[in-house]
Design an enzyme around this catalytic site. Structure first.
Site, short mmCIF file in Angstrom:
data_model
loop_
_atom_site.label_atom_id
_atom_site.label_comp_id
_atom_site.label_asym_id
_atom_site.label_seq_id
_atom_site.Cartn_x
_atom_site.Cartn_y
_atom_site.Cartn_z
N HIS A 1 -45.95 -28.07 34.47
CA HIS A 1 -46.88 -28.39 33.37
C HIS A 1 -48.11 -27.49 33.41
O HIS A 1 -48.66 -27.15 32.35
CB HIS A 1 -47.28 -29.86 33.42
CG HIS A 1 -46.27 -30.78 32.83
ND1 HIS A 1 -46.38 -31.29 31.55
CD2 HIS A 1 -45.11 -31.27 33.31
CE1 HIS A 1 -45.34 -32.07 31.29
NE2 HIS A 1 -44.55 -32.07 32.34
N ASP A 2 -48.53 -27.07 34.59
CA ASP A 2 -49.61 -26.08 34.67
C ASP A 2 -49.18 -24.79 34.00
O ASP A 2 -49.93 -24.20 33.19
CB ASP A 2 -49.97 -25.80 36.13
CG ASP A 2 -50.96 -26.78 36.71
OD1 ASP A 2 -51.70 -27.41 35.93
OD2 ASP A 2 -51.00 -26.93 37.94
#
Length: 395
Positions: free
Chosen positions: A167-168
């Protein structure tokens, strides 16, 4: 060599991974990225190992092609320097929690008064609006909220996070294409704009097929190991020496797999495995039949046969194996360049191979505050003023 973003100037107030990944790519494509690190210790990733001569390799990996300054923006003089930088910038990117930028006096409304053409990008865990906007959000929380962890891992097992901070990286990628779209708009209109994106939204947007299953049929995707949700056999299998991936993703490939790879042609007409739907419905039986054959020989044997039959396949590598694979190396995905402390270091290459404006590594990740005086001199700060700022612990 000309680069696509060589006229873009970026002020980067982000740290750790999502924002730095975005600005690293912008820098690879030619942008002048000025990384503003907090005073006195800098980016939090500087304390993440491993270390080379006391410099974090994790930090070095995500911060090449940037100039670095160290700045105390909580003090008026430090804030003044930041505002001077903003006046000259095309892009401003930060990853503070919602509301913090307003308290600091660097929210979008304040900065666009100084620079109407500014593209301002905020990256946060949950976004600037909504019931969860004030919650602290890291990658693992985003993996949980987006549903990703519920379908990662073995069937009937505990939820497992993705092995990388997906997700980063998704947020960093979303920031890249959003900033580029905004920059194209600015080039034709002179207008800046505000970009609000979150780790949760960015990763959730990648769940196209899983969301389609729910919207279209009310089906909730669950953890299924390496097996595919609708195609079989399309997963990992153990061999005598390790594990491999087999992607017999259509009927033609399935028949080739039976006939030319495992030499079990009778499986083609087996009622349990006659079509993809039957194979998926009888997946556990299918897995056992294939596993009983593949376990008899080593991975190299099966990968050779799979390649000869034209059935997509792959070894399942550890990172040392992946980074030393001849194909990976031939694609320049492992590169080397000089670092003032680390010497000759290795890093990941730029993934897109562009014929006219390729990504380049022009400078290593900056040492903490390395370019502070250089950047201030460009803003017409005198040597005496810079000396006073140092003495007062502003820079």
């Amino acid at each position: 060599m000309q680069q696509a973003l060589q006229n873009m100037k970026v002020i980067d107030l982000t740290q750790v991974l999502a924002g730095p990944y975005c600005t690293m790519v912008l820098g690879d494509l030619g942008a002048d990225v000025i990384k503003v690190e907090k005073y006195p210790h800098g980016d939090d990733s500087r304390i993440m190992g491993p270390y080379v001569e006391e410099e974090s390799y994790s930090y070095m990996m995500a911060n090449r092609n940037k100039r670095g300054i160290r700045l105390n923006i909580k003090e008026e003089a430090g804030l003044g320097i930041l505002l001077d930088l903003v006046k000259t910038a095309d892009v401003f990117i930060e990853n503070f929690r919602p509301g913090v930028t307003k308290k600091l006096g660097i929210d979008y409304e304040a900065l666009r008064e100084l620079n109407p053409g500014l593209i301002y990008c905020s990256i946060s865990g949950y976004g600037q609006t909504g019931p969860y906007s004030q919650k602290g959000g890291y990658d693992i929380m985003a993996q949980g909220l987006s549903g990703l962890m519920s379908m990662t891992g073995e069937k009937n097992g505990r939820p497992v996070k993705n092995g990388i901070a997906i997700h980063d990286i998704a947020a960093g990628m979303t920031a890249i294409y959003s900033i580029m779209a905004a920059y194209i708009h600015k080039l034709s209109t002179g207008e800046g704009q505000y970009i609000d994106l979150s780790l949760v939204d960015s990763g959730l947007a990648w769940t196209v097929w899983e969301s389609a299953a729910y919207f279209g049929a009310g089906e909730v995707s669950r953890a299924n190991g390496s097996a595919h949700r609708v195609t079989a056999p399309y997963q990992g299998f153990p061999t005598k020496s390790g594990h491999i991936l087999v992607g017999a993703g259509n009927q033609k490939l399935w028949e080739k797999f039976c006939r030319d790879v495992i030499e079990r042609e009778e499986l083609i007409d087996d009622p349990r495995f006659l079509t993809n739907s039957e194979r998926q419905a009888n997946l556990e039986e299918l897995e056992q039949v294939i596993q009983d054959v593949l376990i008899q020989e080593d991975s190299k044997h099966w990968l050779t046969k799979l390649d000869a039959a034209g059935v997509p396949s792959s070894p399942i590598y550890s990172y040392d194996e992946a980074l030393n694979d001849p194909h990976i190396r031939s694609r320049d995905m492992v590169i080397e360049y000089d670092h003032p402390l680390g010497g000759r270091i290795q890093s990941l290459g730029f993934p897109a191979k562009m014929s006219k404006t390729p990504g380049q590594v022009k400078r290593p990740a900056p040492l903490l505050g390395q370019h502070t005086k250089e950047v201030l001199a460009e803003l017409q700060y005198s040597e005496e003023k810079i000396r006073v700022l140092e003495e007062n612990k502003i820079i």
